[in-house]
Design a protein around this motif. Structure first.
Motif, PDB file in Angstrom:
ATOM      1  N   LYS A 114       2.392  -0.892   3.146  1.00 59.66           N
ATOM      2  CA  LYS A 114       3.174  -1.746   2.265  1.00 59.66           C
ATOM      3  C   LYS A 114       4.221  -2.547   3.036  1.00 59.66           C
ATOM      4  N   ALA A 115       4.695  -2.000   4.158  1.00 59.68           N
ATOM      5  CA  ALA A 115       5.759  -2.655   4.920  1.00 59.68           C
ATOM      6  C   ALA A 115       5.227  -3.672   5.927  1.00 59.68           C
ATOM      7  N   GLY A 116       3.916  -3.766   6.076  1.00 62.42           N
ATOM      8  CA  GLY A 116       3.341  -4.738   6.999  1.00 62.42           C
ATOM      9  C   GLY A 116       3.576  -4.408   8.457  1.00 62.42           C
ATOM     10  N   ILE A 117       3.537  -3.114   8.818  1.00 60.49           N
ATOM     11  CA  ILE A 117       3.847  -2.718  10.198  1.00 60.49           C
ATOM     12  C   ILE A 117       2.609  -2.242  10.965  1.00 60.49           C
ATOM     13  N   ARG A 118       1.469  -2.112  10.291  1.00 61.15           N
ATOM     14  CA  ARG A 118       0.164  -1.813  10.885  1.00 61.15           C
ATOM     15  C   ARG A 118       0.001  -0.374  11.383  1.00 61.15           C
ATOM     16  N   ARG A 119       0.938   0.108  12.168  1.00 63.01           N
ATOM     17  CA  ARG A 119       0.857   1.471  12.700  1.00 63.01           C
ATOM     18  C   ARG A 119       2.189   2.173  12.488  1.00 63.01           C
ATOM     19  N   VAL A 120       2.148   3.504  12.465  1.00 60.13           N
ATOM     20  CA  VAL A 120       3.388   4.277  12.362  1.00 60.13           C
ATOM     21  C   VAL A 120       3.319   5.440  13.338  1.00 60.13           C
ATOM     22  N   LYS A 146       8.335  -5.874   7.314  1.00 61.40           N
ATOM     23  CA  LYS A 146       8.226  -7.320   7.460  1.00 61.40           C
ATOM     24  C   LYS A 146       8.917  -8.049   6.317  1.00 61.40           C
ATOM     25  N   GLY A 147       9.740  -9.045   6.664  1.00 64.43           N
ATOM     26  CA  GLY A 147      10.353  -9.919   5.677  1.00 64.43           C
ATOM     27  C   GLY A 147       9.592 -11.225   5.597  1.00 64.43           C
ATOM     28  N   LEU A 148      10.301 -12.315   5.334  1.00 63.74           N
ATOM     29  CA  LEU A 148       9.643 -13.623   5.283  1.00 63.74           C
ATOM     30  C   LEU A 148       9.288 -14.106   6.684  1.00 63.74           C
ATOM     31  N   ALA A 205      11.537   5.350  -6.408  1.00 64.18           N
ATOM     32  CA  ALA A 205      11.992   4.596  -7.576  1.00 64.18           C
ATOM     33  C   ALA A 205      12.899   3.421  -7.227  1.00 64.18           C
ATOM     34  N   ILE A 206      13.437   3.360  -6.016  1.00 65.25           N
ATOM     35  CA  ILE A 206      14.350   2.279  -5.660  1.00 65.25           C
ATOM     36  C   ILE A 206      13.624   0.950  -5.812  1.00 65.25           C
ATOM     37  N   HIS A 207      14.265  -0.024  -6.436  1.00 68.35           N
ATOM     38  CA  HIS A 207      13.600  -1.307  -6.640  1.00 68.35           C
ATOM     39  C   HIS A 207      14.609  -2.441  -6.675  1.00 68.35           C
ATOM     40  N   THR A 230      12.053 -12.406   1.014  1.00 65.43           N
ATOM     41  CA  THR A 230      12.798 -11.422   1.802  1.00 65.43           C
ATOM     42  C   THR A 230      13.069 -10.181   0.951  1.00 65.43           C
ATOM     43  N   ALA A 231      13.474 -10.400  -0.306  1.00 62.57           N
ATOM     44  CA  ALA A 231      13.717  -9.273  -1.214  1.00 62.57           C
ATOM     45  C   ALA A 231      12.447  -8.446  -1.406  1.00 62.57           C
ATOM     46  N   ASN A 232      11.303  -9.128  -1.495  1.00 61.77           N
ATOM     47  CA  ASN A 232      10.035  -8.406  -1.599  1.00 61.77           C
ATOM     48  C   ASN A 232       9.793  -7.563  -0.346  1.00 61.77           C
TER      49      ASN A 232
END
Length: 262
Positions: A114-120, A146-148, A205-207, A230-232
């Motif tokens: 979901k964060a667009g980081i590919r690997r962890v 990842k942001g904008l 739940a944080i949104h 960016t907020a997304n």
């Protein structure tokens, strides 16, 4: 004609020698400054960790920062899969390097990422915050996503209930100043304090809402005007790091009392 050739040859020789000397000087300076640069990076990191916990004070010197960090902060490694404290030398841990090593990280599926980081990385560094009685009062987690325009890096401080936000700071990003760059705005960051990361069922739940969050919304965060993407990115960052692929298992154990039980 020979004199002209000699003159050109000497000129070229002088140019070559000057270039070599300059190269040696520049290379030497880079090597000599590397240790200082690494020292400054570590100091900045320590300051940001202290800042998100509320332990900083105005005009702190480098010596004060290092002393406070040594007194109140204990770095630990966490196994992200199990949520247990991990093994290894935390002082030598480098998450960026670990992510690039297939033996020390995993590739994320599109559904997980979901964060667009590919690997962890298999492990992550967390920071236990002690009080004057040496009891753990909160824990700081590094998160990124990842942001904008860029990957956005932050530290979030969480209470010993594993759920309540104590503080948030974004310390590196390349978002647009005045728009997405507002993730650094102290007024926006303050809106996170006291918010709940999970609902009563233990689900993230944080949104981040559009506009202003309802004061009665325990997990609602004000949006960023003119910076929806960016907020997304912020939203997706926390969706990942609060999930089972991130700090979810660790925070569950924190909620169950793991921090002050070993």
């Amino acid at each position: 004609m020979a004199k002209n050739n000699d003159s050109i040859g000497r000129t070229l020789l002088v140019v070559i020698v000057l270039c070599l000397v300059c190269s040696v000087v520049v290379a030497g300076s880079a090597v000599g400054l590397k240790a200082k640069q690494e020292e400054q990076k570590l100091l900045d990191k320590q300051f940001k960790i202290l800042e998100v916990t509320g332990l900083t004070k105005p005009n702190m010197s480098a010596e004060e920062t290092q002393a406070l960090y040594s007194k109140y902060i204990e770095p630990r490694l966490v196994d992200l899969k199990t949520g247990d404290f991990g093994q290894g030398n935390v002082a030598k841990f480098d998450m960026a390097a670990a992510v690039k090593d297939p033996a020390k990280s995993i590739a994320l599926t599109p559904k997980q990422d979901k964060a667009g980081i590919r690997r962890v990385s298999n492990q992550a560094e967390v920071y236990l915050v002690k009080d004057d009685n040496n009891n753990i009062s909160q824990v700081v987690l590094p998160v990124y996503g990842k942001g904008l325009w860029s990957v956005m890096y932050a530290f979030i401080a969480v209470d010993t209930d594993g759920n309540t936000v104590k503080g948030l700071t974004y310390y590196a990003h390349g978002e647009t100043p005045g728009l997405g760059g507002e993730i650094e705005n102290p007024n926006w960051l303050k809106t996170w304090t006291g918010k709940k990361l999970f609902n009563e069922q233990g689900q993230p739940a944080i949104h981040v809402v559009k506009g202003t969050a309802n004061p009665n919304d325990a997990s609602g965060i004000d949006g960023l005007s003119g910076a929806t993407l960016t907020a997304n990115g912020v939203q997706h960052t926390f969706e990942f790091w609060l999930s089972d692929s991130g700090y979810g298992p660790f925070l569950k154990k924190v909620h169950e009392g793991a921090l002050n039980n070993g």
